[in-house]
Design a protein around this motif. Structure first.
Motif, PDB file in Angstrom:
ATOM      1  N   ARG A 125      75.677  28.262   5.178  1.00  0.00           N
ATOM      2  CA  ARG A 125      76.301  29.583   5.150  1.00  0.00           C
ATOM      3  C   ARG A 125      76.207  30.130   3.733  1.00  0.00           C
ATOM      4  O   ARG A 125      76.694  29.506   2.798  1.00  0.00           O
ATOM      5  N   SER A 128      70.687  25.402  11.098  1.00  0.00           N
ATOM      6  CA  SER A 128      71.258  26.731  11.322  1.00  0.00           C
ATOM      7  C   SER A 128      71.597  27.335   9.978  1.00  0.00           C
ATOM      8  O   SER A 128      72.243  26.691   9.144  1.00  0.00           O
ATOM      9  N   ILE A 135      72.802  31.127   8.021  1.00  0.00           N
ATOM     10  CA  ILE A 135      73.122  32.541   7.972  1.00  0.00           C
ATOM     11  C   ILE A 135      73.232  32.921   6.504  1.00  0.00           C
ATOM     12  O   ILE A 135      73.878  32.223   5.714  1.00  0.00           O
ATOM     13  N   SER A 152      63.637  33.315  13.487  1.00  0.00           N
ATOM     14  CA  SER A 152      64.673  33.907  12.646  1.00  0.00           C
ATOM     15  C   SER A 152      64.629  35.422  12.782  1.00  0.00           C
ATOM     16  O   SER A 152      63.642  35.992  13.251  1.00  0.00           O
ATOM     17  N   ARG A 198      66.150  39.149  10.586  1.00  0.00           N
ATOM     18  CA  ARG A 198      66.895  39.810   9.519  1.00  0.00           C
ATOM     19  C   ARG A 198      67.288  41.195  10.010  1.00  0.00           C
ATOM     20  O   ARG A 198      66.464  41.928  10.577  1.00  0.00           O
ATOM     21  N   HIS A 234      80.452  33.782  11.653  1.00  0.00           N
ATOM     22  CA  HIS A 234      80.701  33.650  10.222  1.00  0.00           C
ATOM     23  C   HIS A 234      81.526  34.841   9.745  1.00  0.00           C
ATOM     24  O   HIS A 234      81.271  35.980  10.144  1.00  0.00           O
ATOM     25  N   VAL A 289      71.750  40.732   6.907  1.00  0.00           N
ATOM     26  CA  VAL A 289      72.036  39.449   7.556  1.00  0.00           C
ATOM     27  C   VAL A 289      70.714  38.801   7.933  1.00  0.00           C
ATOM     28  O   VAL A 289      69.875  39.416   8.598  1.00  0.00           O
ATOM     29  N   PHE A 313      69.380  35.295   9.875  1.00  0.00           N
ATOM     30  CA  PHE A 313      69.891  34.209  10.716  1.00  0.00           C
ATOM     31  C   PHE A 313      68.741  33.438  11.332  1.00  0.00           C
ATOM     32  O   PHE A 313      67.745  34.008  11.771  1.00  0.00           O
ATOM     33  N   SER A 333      68.236  29.669  13.830  1.00  0.00           N
ATOM     34  CA  SER A 333      68.881  28.576  14.551  1.00  0.00           C
ATOM     35  C   SER A 333      67.887  27.987  15.551  1.00  0.00           C
ATOM     36  O   SER A 333      67.015  28.708  16.062  1.00  0.00           O
ATOM     37  N   LEU A 351      73.700  40.905  17.835  1.00  0.00           N
ATOM     38  CA  LEU A 351      74.355  40.679  16.553  1.00  0.00           C
ATOM     39  C   LEU A 351      75.576  41.593  16.492  1.00  0.00           C
ATOM     40  O   LEU A 351      75.449  42.807  16.624  1.00  0.00           O
TER      41      LEU A 351
END
Length: 512
Positions: free
Chosen positions: A318, A346, A348, A367, A369, A395, A404, A406, A408, A419
């Motif tokens: 994170r 994972s 973020i 991923s 953005r 989060h 952002v 992300f 995973s 999102l």
């Protein structure tokens, strides 16, 4: 030395760490080393010391260990020093068994010469070392010789055991070695003006519990920094973890930094030559690899920064990155031929959109953005859901943000995701391995949902004028460029700005 050779050496050290409690209790060295030399109990008594055994001399408040052997130390020394001046092949083990040593002008523990030294924290004991007095002003930084640290070694240094060590490094730093520094086990609390933990070569954290508050870096290695396990809480730092190569394989890590959270920088980071403007050149391209662990970064500068390659292979990460436009939550050294890839774990990463980077299309894990058109408030809950509404990740942002990133293992190419930024919903379709959506800003990497490519060249910018901000790691200084000239990706000054550090190069406040 190759990484393979280093790994073999550290494996042996890790096996030894597994026996740390036995080693401390039984007082023996690794197989193949001789136990010849001194063996003594040293009782400190404020302004004097009593010795039972051999291999030790006492002069006033200075206790000097002169031979290989085991030395058990207890008691208090109010203004003195424990010194090691043994032979260059001697193995010395210091057993701290309830020790408090302070030195007003120098190191509390000074290792001048030996083959190698182990500091063992006796099971269940509390130990303390201090150099200098707590300063009223800013940090005094790190001297070239790294002297003035509360624990300073010119030789390879290993710390281990089942006790605790509190370190106050007010002259320079906390625990420093001019060679390798390995911490195998133990409980450490360090407050220092310079680096809390520092190695001029390699730093290995095999295990242990750490609470670090530093005027410079939390953990620093001139060459390779490796974290295999442990609980690390860096509550104050300029940069949290720093080395030419940084490998995080496990552990629980929390970082608060006024600049980069984790930085693979490329050498001594003094502003001239080498990768990233380093004073010392290095043949090894900077590399930051995270393959495990639970990591939380709260950074005013870049969250994760490599002046070469940046790779996420596992773990839970994170990143609350910068709100200003001159840094990003993720920053790789594309200008040095570096890459930004994700293949597991994972992650973020939230922060400003101006310099936001994302993972490259060549990554093995999907991923996305998303860049918001305006700033989103700190405290906003960020949630990622799949098409049926299952929460994949959540989060709460610690800082204001507009970007952002992300990734995973749950993300699949060709599927759609939601999102949520508080109550606001954004639909994202993973049409490729790396997707960029929302406002373009000055972001780098990733494909747009329509298949288009956002700019991969970092934008031209103007050299910021005026003073470099006064910081704990360096003095304010005036910089300017004649004529207000524009900078491009290929100009040396532009690279210096992208790869700034706290001492001799410019810091971007905003990219225009």
């Amino acid at each position: 030395m190759t990484l393979e050779k280093k790994t073999k050496g550290w494996l042996a050290a890790l096996l030894a760490a597994g026996l740390a409690g036995v080693v401390c209790a039984a007082a023996f060295f690794l197989p193949g080393t001789e136990r010849t030399g001194g063996e003594a109990d040293i009782l400190l008594n404020s302004d004097s010391a009593a010795v039972s055994g051999s291999g030790v001399s006492v002069s006033g408040t200075t206790v000097t260990i002169k031979e290989a052997g085991d030395y058990r130390i207890s008691g208090t020394l109010e203004d003195g020093q424990i010194r090691v001046e043994a032979g260059d092949k001697d193995e010395v083990r210091l057993h701290l068994d309830g020790v408090a040593v302070a030195n007003e002008k120098e190191d509390a523990i000074h290792i001048k010469e030996a083959g190698s030294v182990r500091i063992c924290l006796a099971e269940g004991t509390e130990n303390e070392v201090r150099s200098g007095q707590k300063p009223d002003g800013s940090a005094s930084g790190n001297g070239d010789e790294a002297s003035g640290a509360a624990v300073f070694s010119k030789e390879n240094l290993i710390l281990e055991g089942g006790g605790s060590l509190t370190v106050y490094g007010y002259i320079n730093g906390g625990i420093k070695s001019k060679k390798d520094l390995q911490i195998m086990s133990g409980n450490y609390q360090v407050e220092s003006t310079g680096d809390a933990l520092h190695s001029n070569e390699d730093l290995l954290i095999a295990d242990g519990t750490f609470s670090l508050a530093s005027g410079d870096d939390g953990m620093h290695a001139d060459r390779q920094l490796t974290v295999k396990a442990g609980n690390i809480d860096i509550t104050k730092s300029y940069e949290g973890l720093e080395g030419n190569e940084v490998y995080v394989e496990g552990g629980e890590i929390q970082i608060v930094s006024s600049d980069d959270g984790i930085n693979a920088y490329g050498g001594q980071n003094e502003g001239r030559g080498g990768f990233g403007g380093s004073q010392k050149t290095t043949e090894t391209k900077p590399k930051l690899v995270i393959s495990g662990g639970v990591i939380s970064v709260d950074a005013s500068g870049d969250g994760l920064d490599s002046n070469g390659d940046l790779s996420i292979e596992g773990g839970t990460i994170r990143i609350d990155g910068p709100s200003d436009g001159g840094n990003g939550a993720l920053d790789s050294g594309t200008e040095n031929g570096g890459s930004l890839l994700v293949s597991g774990g994972s992650v973020i990463a939230v922060g400003s959109s101006d310099m936001a980077e994302t993972f490259q299309e060549e990554s093995k894990q999907c991923s996305f953005r998303y860049n918001h058109s305006e700033a989103v408030a700190a405290g906003t809950v960020i949630t990622v859901q799949n098409e049926v509404g299952d929460v994949l990740f959540s989060h709460t942002a610690k800082r204001e943000f507009s970007s952002v990133v992300f990734s995973s293992p749950d993300l699949k190419q060709g599927e759609k995701y939601t999102l949520l930024l508080g109550e606001e919903k954004v639909e994202i379709e993973l049409s490729s391995m790396s997707v960029s959506a929302g406002a373009e800003g000055h972001a780098f990497g990733g494909r747009r949902p329509d298949g288009g490519e956002p700019p991969r060249e970092k934008p031209d910018g103007e050299m910021p004028r005026g003073e470099k901000p006064e910081g704990e790691g360096g003095k304010a200084r005036n910089y300017a460029i004649g004529g207000g000239g524009r900078l491009t990706k290929n100009t040396i000054p532009y690279k210096m700005i992208l790869l700034y550090h706290k001492k001799d190069t410019w810091k971007f406040e905003k990219v225009i």
